[in-house]
Design a protein around this motif. Sequence first.
Motif, PDB file in Angstrom:
ATOM      1  N   LYS A  39      19.039  -7.713   4.633  1.00  0.00           N
ATOM      2  CA  LYS A  39      19.868  -8.710   5.702  1.00  0.00           C
ATOM      3  C   LYS A  39      20.607  -8.309   6.559  1.00  0.00           C
ATOM      4  O   LYS A  39      20.703  -8.425   7.600  1.00  0.00           O
ATOM      5  CB  LYS A  39      19.948 -10.140   5.223  1.00  0.00           C
ATOM      6  CG  LYS A  39      18.572 -10.895   4.795  1.00  0.00           C
ATOM      7  CD  LYS A  39      19.022 -12.223   4.227  1.00  0.00           C
ATOM      8  CE  LYS A  39      17.600 -12.923   3.841  1.00  0.00           C
ATOM      9  NZ  LYS A  39      18.160 -14.389   3.433  1.00  0.00           N
ATOM     10  N   ILE A  40      21.689  -7.710   5.655  1.00  0.00           N
ATOM     11  CA  ILE A  40      22.850  -7.282   6.477  1.00  0.00           C
ATOM     12  C   ILE A  40      22.468  -6.100   7.446  1.00  0.00           C
ATOM     13  O   ILE A  40      23.080  -5.861   8.362  1.00  0.00           O
ATOM     14  CB  ILE A  40      23.954  -6.788   5.387  1.00  0.00           C
ATOM     15  CG1 ILE A  40      24.458  -8.100   4.790  1.00  0.00           C
ATOM     16  CG2 ILE A  40      25.134  -6.140   6.181  1.00  0.00           C
ATOM     17  CD1 ILE A  40      25.332  -9.080   5.563  1.00  0.00           C
ATOM     18  N   ASP A  42      19.726  -5.382   8.486  1.00  0.00           N
ATOM     19  CA  ASP A  42      18.720  -5.649   9.673  1.00  0.00           C
ATOM     20  C   ASP A  42      19.623  -6.440  10.853  1.00  0.00           C
ATOM     21  O   ASP A  42      19.099  -6.294  11.931  1.00  0.00           O
ATOM     22  CB  ASP A  42      17.730  -6.348   9.135  1.00  0.00           C
ATOM     23  CG  ASP A  42      16.564  -5.754   8.349  1.00  0.00           C
ATOM     24  OD1 ASP A  42      16.712  -4.384   8.580  1.00  0.00           O
ATOM     25  OD2 ASP A  42      15.826  -6.450   7.622  1.00  0.00           O
ATOM     26  N   ALA A  43      20.850  -7.012  10.613  1.00  0.00           N
ATOM     27  CA  ALA A  43      21.350  -7.854  11.569  1.00  0.00           C
ATOM     28  C   ALA A  43      21.932  -6.816  12.611  1.00  0.00           C
ATOM     29  O   ALA A  43      22.597  -5.744  12.327  1.00  0.00           O
ATOM     30  CB  ALA A  43      22.678  -8.525  10.885  1.00  0.00           C
ATOM     31  N   GLU A  44      21.738  -7.281  13.950  1.00  0.00           N
ATOM     32  CA  GLU A  44      22.207  -6.366  15.070  1.00  0.00           C
ATOM     33  C   GLU A  44      23.541  -6.498  15.565  1.00  0.00           C
ATOM     34  O   GLU A  44      23.937  -5.436  16.130  1.00  0.00           O
ATOM     35  CB  GLU A  44      20.912  -6.730  16.173  1.00  0.00           C
ATOM     36  CG  GLU A  44      19.641  -6.360  15.785  1.00  0.00           C
ATOM     37  CD  GLU A  44      18.707  -6.681  16.973  1.00  0.00           C
ATOM     38  OE1 GLU A  44      19.097  -6.959  17.972  1.00  0.00           O
ATOM     39  OE2 GLU A  44      17.327  -6.669  16.745  1.00  0.00           O
ATOM     40  N   THR A  45      24.089  -7.538  15.194  1.00  0.00           N
ATOM     41  CA  THR A  45      25.295  -7.864  15.857  1.00  0.00           C
ATOM     42  C   THR A  45      26.387  -7.997  14.930  1.00  0.00           C
ATOM     43  O   THR A  45      25.878  -8.516  13.759  1.00  0.00           O
ATOM     44  CB  THR A  45      25.452  -8.892  16.943  1.00  0.00           C
ATOM     45  OG1 THR A  45      25.286  -9.886  16.252  1.00  0.00           O
ATOM     46  CG2 THR A  45      24.489  -8.743  18.218  1.00  0.00           C
ATOM     47  N   SER A  46      27.632  -7.770  14.986  1.00  0.00           N
ATOM     48  CA  SER A  46      28.831  -8.064  14.112  1.00  0.00           C
ATOM     49  C   SER A  46      28.620  -9.811  13.984  1.00  0.00           C
ATOM     50  O   SER A  46      29.159 -10.007  12.628  1.00  0.00           O
ATOM     51  CB  SER A  46      30.055  -7.594  14.594  1.00  0.00           C
ATOM     52  OG  SER A  46      29.959  -6.337  14.535  1.00  0.00           O
ATOM     53  N   GLU A  48      26.311 -11.511  13.410  1.00  0.00           N
ATOM     54  CA  GLU A  48      25.362 -12.038  12.560  1.00  0.00           C
ATOM     55  C   GLU A  48      25.792 -11.556  11.220  1.00  0.00           C
ATOM     56  O   GLU A  48      25.311 -11.968  10.437  1.00  0.00           O
ATOM     57  CB  GLU A  48      23.891 -11.183  13.224  1.00  0.00           C
ATOM     58  CG  GLU A  48      23.257 -11.940  14.283  1.00  0.00           C
ATOM     59  CD  GLU A  48      21.901 -11.114  14.922  1.00  0.00           C
ATOM     60  OE1 GLU A  48      21.824 -10.143  14.202  1.00  0.00           O
ATOM     61  OE2 GLU A  48      21.600 -11.446  15.820  1.00  0.00           O
ATOM     62  N   ARG A  49      26.189 -10.342  11.229  1.00  0.00           N
ATOM     63  CA  ARG A  49      26.587  -9.899   9.839  1.00  0.00           C
ATOM     64  C   ARG A  49      27.667 -10.821   9.177  1.00  0.00           C
ATOM     65  O   ARG A  49      27.704 -10.995   8.061  1.00  0.00           O
ATOM     66  CB  ARG A  49      27.152  -8.413  10.014  1.00  0.00           C
ATOM     67  CG  ARG A  49      25.815  -7.609  10.269  1.00  0.00           C
ATOM     68  CD  ARG A  49      26.620  -6.071  10.173  1.00  0.00           C
ATOM     69  NE  ARG A  49      25.631  -5.182  10.627  1.00  0.00           N
ATOM     70  CZ  ARG A  49      25.351  -4.642  12.004  1.00  0.00           C
ATOM     71  NH1 ARG A  49      26.269  -5.133  12.842  1.00  0.00           N
ATOM     72  NH2 ARG A  49      24.481  -3.846  12.351  1.00  0.00           N
ATOM     73  N   LYS A  51      28.150 -13.729   9.966  1.00  0.00           N
ATOM     74  CA  LYS A  51      27.650 -15.011   9.541  1.00  0.00           C
ATOM     75  C   LYS A  51      26.839 -14.842   8.302  1.00  0.00           C
ATOM     76  O   LYS A  51      26.974 -15.816   7.334  1.00  0.00           O
ATOM     77  CB  LYS A  51      26.662 -15.509  10.561  1.00  0.00           C
ATOM     78  CG  LYS A  51      26.179 -16.765  10.156  1.00  0.00           C
ATOM     79  CD  LYS A  51      25.177 -17.337  11.642  1.00  0.00           C
ATOM     80  CE  LYS A  51      24.319 -18.327  11.285  1.00  0.00           C
ATOM     81  NZ  LYS A  51      23.330 -18.982  12.029  1.00  0.00           N
ATOM     82  N   LEU A  52      26.216 -13.906   7.916  1.00  0.00           N
ATOM     83  CA  LEU A  52      25.593 -13.678   6.801  1.00  0.00           C
ATOM     84  C   LEU A  52      26.795 -13.360   5.383  1.00  0.00           C
ATOM     85  O   LEU A  52      26.234 -14.150   4.464  1.00  0.00           O
ATOM     86  CB  LEU A  52      24.593 -12.280   6.906  1.00  0.00           C
ATOM     87  CG  LEU A  52      23.381 -12.467   7.498  1.00  0.00           C
ATOM     88  CD1 LEU A  52      22.809 -11.252   7.812  1.00  0.00           C
ATOM     89  CD2 LEU A  52      22.435 -13.523   6.869  1.00  0.00           C
TER      90      LEU A  52
END
Length: 174
Positions: A39-40, A42-46, A48-49, A51-52
Amino acid sequence: MKVAGKIIGVMFCLMLCVSGSALAQREQKDYLSALEADKIRDAETSNERVKLFLSFADDRLKKFQYELEHPSGTRHIDMLNSLLNAYGGCVDDAADLIQLGIEKQENIRAAVDLMASQSKSFLAVLEKLSAAGGPDLEEYKSNLDDAIEGTRDAMNESRKATKKVAAPPVRRKN
């Protein structure tokens, strides 16, 4: 002949040391599961990362609280310590991503705001756990103190980052 034997003996010892350290590295557990690591990646932006990572930290903290209330019979202390270490790793990685986003001049306003709000709630829970004590507190106190310190550092970093990250643009109506 004696010199060759000594050289072979030294080489053998070096080989054992290297293989022993490689074996120890394989036994180290990563605090993210394979699914979480995917998931990390695959996250496209910082944003999103971050948040994960913060959601994973929240998950570890909730599991820690559950383990305190419902102690398992086997390796209870090991479980508590590994959950605290995993929590700390997630918070540290989220803070590092915020710093990286600032260096790259990315739009990480949402990540900074999330870090500020989440770190406050995390810190409140951790301090409550530390103050509450418990029968096994001495066994995981060091890791709990590290988690509190890491959360405070992340909270301070998010405050500093708030000042460094530009405010979002305001659209004007004509």
